[in-house]
Design a protein around this motif. Structure first.
Motif, mmCIF file in Angstrom:
data_model
loop_
_atom_site.group_PDB
_atom_site.id
_atom_site.type_symbol
_atom_site.label_atom_id
_atom_site.label_comp_id
_atom_site.label_asym_id
_atom_site.label_seq_id
_atom_site.Cartn_x
_atom_site.Cartn_y
_atom_site.Cartn_z
ATOM 1 N N VAL A 272 -12.982 -24.862 -5.746
ATOM 2 C CA VAL A 272 -14.377 -25.313 -5.831
ATOM 3 C C VAL A 272 -14.473 -26.815 -5.573
ATOM 4 O O VAL A 272 -15.305 -27.281 -4.785
ATOM 5 C CB VAL A 272 -14.985 -24.959 -7.208
ATOM 6 C CG1 VAL A 272 -16.374 -25.565 -7.351
ATOM 7 C CG2 VAL A 272 -15.041 -23.453 -7.390
ATOM 8 N N ILE A 273 -13.594 -27.577 -6.217
ATOM 9 C CA ILE A 273 -13.644 -29.032 -6.060
ATOM 10 C C ILE A 273 -13.380 -29.427 -4.608
ATOM 11 O O ILE A 273 -14.064 -30.280 -4.043
ATOM 12 C CB ILE A 273 -12.629 -29.709 -7.019
ATOM 13 C CG1 ILE A 273 -13.080 -29.483 -8.472
ATOM 14 C CG2 ILE A 273 -12.499 -31.193 -6.721
ATOM 15 C CD1 ILE A 273 -12.067 -29.886 -9.514
ATOM 16 N N ALA B 152 -16.339 -28.818 -2.479
ATOM 17 C CA ALA B 152 -17.405 -29.781 -2.743
ATOM 18 C C ALA B 152 -17.104 -31.134 -2.116
ATOM 19 O O ALA B 152 -18.020 -31.877 -1.770
ATOM 20 C CB ALA B 152 -17.627 -29.928 -4.249
ATOM 21 N N LEU B 153 -15.819 -31.462 -1.983
ATOM 22 C CA LEU B 153 -15.491 -32.836 -1.591
ATOM 23 C C LEU B 153 -15.064 -33.023 -0.133
ATOM 24 O O LEU B 153 -15.081 -34.149 0.376
ATOM 25 C CB LEU B 153 -14.400 -33.396 -2.518
ATOM 26 C CG LEU B 153 -14.815 -33.517 -3.990
ATOM 27 C CD1 LEU B 153 -13.729 -34.231 -4.774
ATOM 28 C CD2 LEU B 153 -16.141 -34.278 -4.129
ATOM 29 N N VAL B 154 -14.684 -31.941 0.552
ATOM 30 C CA VAL B 154 -14.136 -32.112 1.904
ATOM 31 C C VAL B 154 -15.045 -32.935 2.836
ATOM 32 O O VAL B 154 -14.587 -33.897 3.457
ATOM 33 C CB VAL B 154 -13.762 -30.756 2.540
ATOM 34 C CG1 VAL B 154 -13.648 -30.864 4.045
ATOM 35 C CG2 VAL B 154 -12.444 -30.271 1.953
#
Lengths: 276, 311
Positions: free
Chosen positions: A18-19, A22-24
């Protein structure tokens, strides 16, 4: 405890997925901003020779610095005024009994779902006549309008949770009304006010349609609008690196807000949703 | 100070007739005074302009030919409703809205469950998903555009794509939907998380004891309790997705027939300078949004958020 360990590993893996998702895109724009003009088109996800040349470039042009100042000023003023006006209305909605309350709430809901495109051209013509076109107030006014429903809604949800009896109790104990308000009620209301301020700031910082329609020069053009018209730090340069660097700079305040006030933002976004 | 003055005059629990009415009147007056500034600001920037838009939509108002301005009745609407461009934009907008909200609902629910139940790293996940929520849409759209641009980005290389996906209709729409989903799923998941908090653990435990599988617990216990939260989340997102503008403006500028209704309206107004046609589109968009909103509230019984502020 091996089951628990397995479960933890599974949750940890889920978290990471999930992280990462969200950050890519954020990491990508950061790496792009650190690439030199020579390596810009190498297609690599991470920069081979990180350099701050793009950042130096944008801070040397008024194109970016001016719009950055506009963004900060317009977002901050919008936030302060919107929260004050909304707090007054939300207090009435949460605590006072008056005819037309439903109408107010219904009307602000209508404003909240209003398609902005339906308003830009009339406002554009009106602003030309009132000399508000391409000025700070020309953007602040519509931003107030469209942040007020969100602010009133969030604040009244918070205000309903405040134990207002404490105010009377404090007065019973000899506090003046002013003291009761400042010492008892204000601290209880502060988290909700603060949370609302963050949400309004994010809205104003983000807005794009009005920003490109109601401005024409760097007198009032905010960063999202400036990015769309970016031409690079010099006329002959591809603007990709500059856009990436500018994009990163304007994302930093948002990242800071999120890191510091994560709990408050979640609370604010979910304040009214449950009762729905 | 507003609250301070009211302290002198709090809503009394025990009301005597004469005093009570005066108190009620004072209370009402205070309420109107407190609401007035917000109401004025909201009306000033919406009521007059939308009426002005309606008026403009009934006129031939082309800024390139100002001399030819005249009242034309519904002619602009006829022109718009007969134009293939308009219906293409409506179709795009509906596709983007339906597909992205459907995907967001699934992912949003999954992420909400992760944020709700994760044994570890809950704070980290919540913080991370707030980044897409908070980031400027234009910035995110640039990130996606650069990522998909063949000479620049990493995605065409990883996916072994030939050609530029942002120059074809279907792949452009897919990328627009991807950008929209990435940006707004966190909002959806946070609203769903709030609904998830209402599901009682005892109920779930009871269902588990009765032998319900995880999936049965999800569909028979969690979903019914969450229905209001789901409807509110979907309502908000549908309204918002229908207005999509920023992502398309940056990703394709509406080329390859990827215009949404908002993009098309903007082009008419600010590029074509045809205020009559553009305003007719604006009014039609407003009407469509209103129909969707009412449809949701009447059809699904979605409680309009805030409509029930009086408890």
């Amino acid at each position: 405890m091996s089951v628990s360990g397995e479960k933890r590993a599974l949750w940890g893996l889920t978290d990471i997925v999930v992280i990462a998702l969200a950050l890519v895109p954020v990491v990508w724009i950061v790496s792009l901003s650190l690439k030199t003009p020579a390596t810009l088109t190498d297609g690599a996800f991470f920069p081979q020779h990180p350099s701050f040349i793009n950042y130096r470039g944008i801070f040397h042009t008024t194109l970016f610095t001016r719009s950055f100042l506009n963004s900060i000023g317009i977002a901050v003023i919008t936030t302060v005024v919107s929260v004050i006006l909304a707090a007054m209305a939300a207090y009435a909605v949460a605590r006072l009994d008056f005819r037309g309350k439903q109408l107010l709430v219904g009307a602000s809901l209508v404003v909240a779902i209003f398609p902005l495109i339906s308003l830009v051209s009339p406002i554009f013509k009106l602003w030309l006549r009132l000399h508000l076109y391409d000025t700070w107030p020309g953007l602040i006014l519509p931003y107030l309008t469209f942040s007020l429903p969100l602010a009133i809604y969030t604040l009244s949800a918070f205000f309903r949770e405040i134990p207002w009896e404490l105010e009377q109790a404090a007065q019973m104990d000899g506090a003046t009304p002013f003291q009761a308000f400042v010492r008892v009620i204000a601290p209880l209301a502060a988290p909700g006010v603060f949370t609302t301020a963050i949400l309004v700031f994010i809205f104003a910082w983000n807005e794009f349609l009005f920003a490109i329609s109601l401005t024409s020069t760097d007198a009032a053009r905010t960063v999202p609008a400036a990015l769309a018209f970016f031409t690079g730090s010099s006329q002959f340069e591809q603007p990709t690196g500059s856009i990436a660097a500018a994009a990163v700079v304007v994302t930093i305040p948002i990242v800071l807000l999120v890191l510091v006030f994560q709990r408050r933002i979640v609370a604010g976004l979910t304040a009214g949703a449950v009762k729905g | 100070m507003a609250a301070g003055t009211d302290v002198l005059n709090p809503p009394a629990p025990a009301r005597r007739r004469g005093k009570a009415t005066r108190r009620a009147r004072d209370e009402r007056r205070l309420a109107y005074m407190l609401c007035a500034p917000a109401v004025v600001v909201m009306l000033a920037v919406t009521a007059y302009p939308i009426l002005y838009a309606v008026w403009l939509s009934l006129r031939r108002a082309d800024l390139r030919f100002p001399a030819q301005s005249a009242f034309v009745g519904l002619a602009n609407y006829v022109t718009v409703l007969r134009s293939g461009l308009w219906w293409q934009a409506v179709a795009n907008t509906v596709i983007i809205t339906v597909v992205s909200v459907a995907i967001e609902l699934v992912f949003g629910m999954a992420i909400a469950l992760v944020m709700h139940r994760a044994l570890i790293g809950r704070t980290a996940v919540r913080t991370a998903v707030l980044i897409p929520y908070g980031i400027i849409t234009v910035v995110a759209a640039f990130s996606w555009r650069f990522a998909w641009t063949p000479s620049l980005g990493y995605l065409p290389r990883w996916l072994h794509l030939n050609g530029d996906p942002l120059t074809a209709h279907a792949s452009s729409l897919a990328i627009i939907i991807l950008a929209e989903v990435w940006k707004t799923t966190p909002f959806m998941s946070l609203l769903l998380l709030a609904g998830l908090a209402l599901v009682s653990n005892e109920l779930l435990e009871a269902a588990r004891v009765d032998g319900a599988t995880a999936w049965q617990r999800f569909t028979n216990v969690i979903l019914p309790v969450m229905k209001p939260a789901i409807l509110v989340a979907v309502l908000f997102r549908v309204m918002d997705a229908f207005r999509i503008f920023d992502n398309i403006f940056i990703l394709t500028q509406g080329s390859n027939s990827t215009q949404s209704v908002s993009i098309l309206g903007y082009d008419q107004l600010f590029v074509g300078l045809n205020l009559g046609i553009g305003s007719a589109m604006s009014v039609l968009i407003f009407v469509m949004i209103a129909i969707i909103g009412f449809g949701f509230i009447k059809g699904f019984g979605a409680a309009a958020p805030g409509m029930d502020t009086e408890r």
